[in-house]
Design a protein around this motif. Sequence first.
Motif, short mmCIF file in Angstrom:
data_model
loop_
_atom_site.label_atom_id
_atom_site.label_comp_id
_atom_site.label_asym_id
_atom_site.label_seq_id
_atom_site.Cartn_x
_atom_site.Cartn_y
_atom_site.Cartn_z
N UNK A 103 0.68 -1.28 0.08
CA UNK A 103 -0.03 0.01 -0.11
C UNK A 103 0.98 1.18 -0.21
N UNK A 104 2.13 1.26 -0.22
CA UNK A 104 2.90 2.61 -0.14
C UNK A 104 2.77 3.39 -1.16
N UNK A 105 2.66 2.94 -2.38
CA UNK A 105 2.43 3.86 -3.37
C UNK A 105 1.00 4.83 -3.16
N UNK A 106 0.07 3.72 -2.71
CA UNK A 106 -1.11 4.34 -2.64
C UNK A 106 -1.24 5.39 -1.58
N UNK A 107 -0.62 4.89 -0.37
CA UNK A 107 -0.43 6.03 0.46
C UNK A 107 0.16 7.35 -0.01
N UNK A 108 1.45 7.30 -0.99
CA UNK A 108 2.00 8.27 -1.36
C UNK A 108 0.96 9.27 -2.15
N UNK A 109 0.12 8.43 -2.81
CA UNK A 109 -0.69 9.33 -3.63
C UNK A 109 -1.73 10.11 -3.30
N UNK A 110 -1.87 9.94 -1.72
CA UNK A 110 -2.78 11.04 -0.96
C UNK A 110 -2.29 12.34 -1.12
N UNK A 111 -3.20 13.42 -1.35
CA UNK A 111 -2.84 14.67 -1.59
C UNK A 111 -2.35 15.16 -0.04
N UNK A 112 -2.73 14.78 0.95
CA UNK A 112 -2.25 15.23 2.53
C UNK A 112 -0.80 14.66 2.68
N UNK A 113 -0.56 13.72 2.18
CA UNK A 113 0.78 12.97 2.12
C UNK A 113 1.90 14.07 1.52
N UNK A 114 2.87 14.30 2.31
CA UNK A 114 4.25 14.92 1.79
C UNK A 114 5.37 14.06 1.38
N UNK A 115 5.57 13.02 2.18
CA UNK A 115 6.73 12.29 2.14
C UNK A 115 6.65 11.02 3.01
N UNK A 116 6.96 9.90 2.34
CA UNK A 116 6.75 8.55 3.28
C UNK A 116 8.35 7.86 3.12
N UNK A 117 8.81 7.58 4.19
CA UNK A 117 9.99 6.91 4.35
C UNK A 117 9.79 5.62 5.23
N UNK A 118 10.57 4.40 5.06
CA UNK A 118 10.60 3.27 5.61
C UNK A 118 11.36 3.50 6.96
N UNK A 119 10.71 3.27 7.95
CA UNK A 119 11.32 3.39 9.07
C UNK A 119 12.40 2.44 9.24
N UNK A 120 13.84 2.66 9.71
CA UNK A 120 14.79 1.41 9.83
C UNK A 120 15.17 1.56 11.49
N UNK A 121 15.29 0.25 11.80
CA UNK A 121 15.87 0.32 12.91
C UNK A 121 17.23 0.81 13.42
N UNK A 122 17.75 1.36 14.41
CA UNK A 122 18.77 1.95 14.80
C UNK A 122 19.72 0.51 15.60
N UNK A 123 20.77 0.47 14.74
CA UNK A 123 21.76 -0.68 15.19
C UNK A 123 22.82 -0.21 15.81
#
Length: 97
Positions: A67-87
């Motif tokens: 669903x990432x691409x669908x989320x990014x197509x929403x007008x109210x979404x400016x930017x989407x990044x996958x959260x990465x665990x801190x190692x």
Amino acid sequence: MPSNKLGSAAKQLIAGMSEAEADRHVNLLVRVTAPVAEELEAAIQRFGGQVRTRAGDVWTLSMPARQLEGLSELESVIYVEAAEPMGPEVISFKTGE
């Protein structure tokens, strides 16, 4: 083609995703326009996601990878990044000794 609102880690996630992995939930950092909370949260739930934290215009959420691409197509979404665990390599620091 991935949206230009997707960060590099999110694009890599989509590119390397098999069909079997597409329904796996991923953790995301999302920058949003304000104030759109109710509408956006409803859209995220329609995508099968869940909002975890709202910190101003940055939200954390979990949703199926497909669903990432669908989320990014929403007008109210400016930017989407996958959260990465801190190692350990990210959180290590020099103590000055």
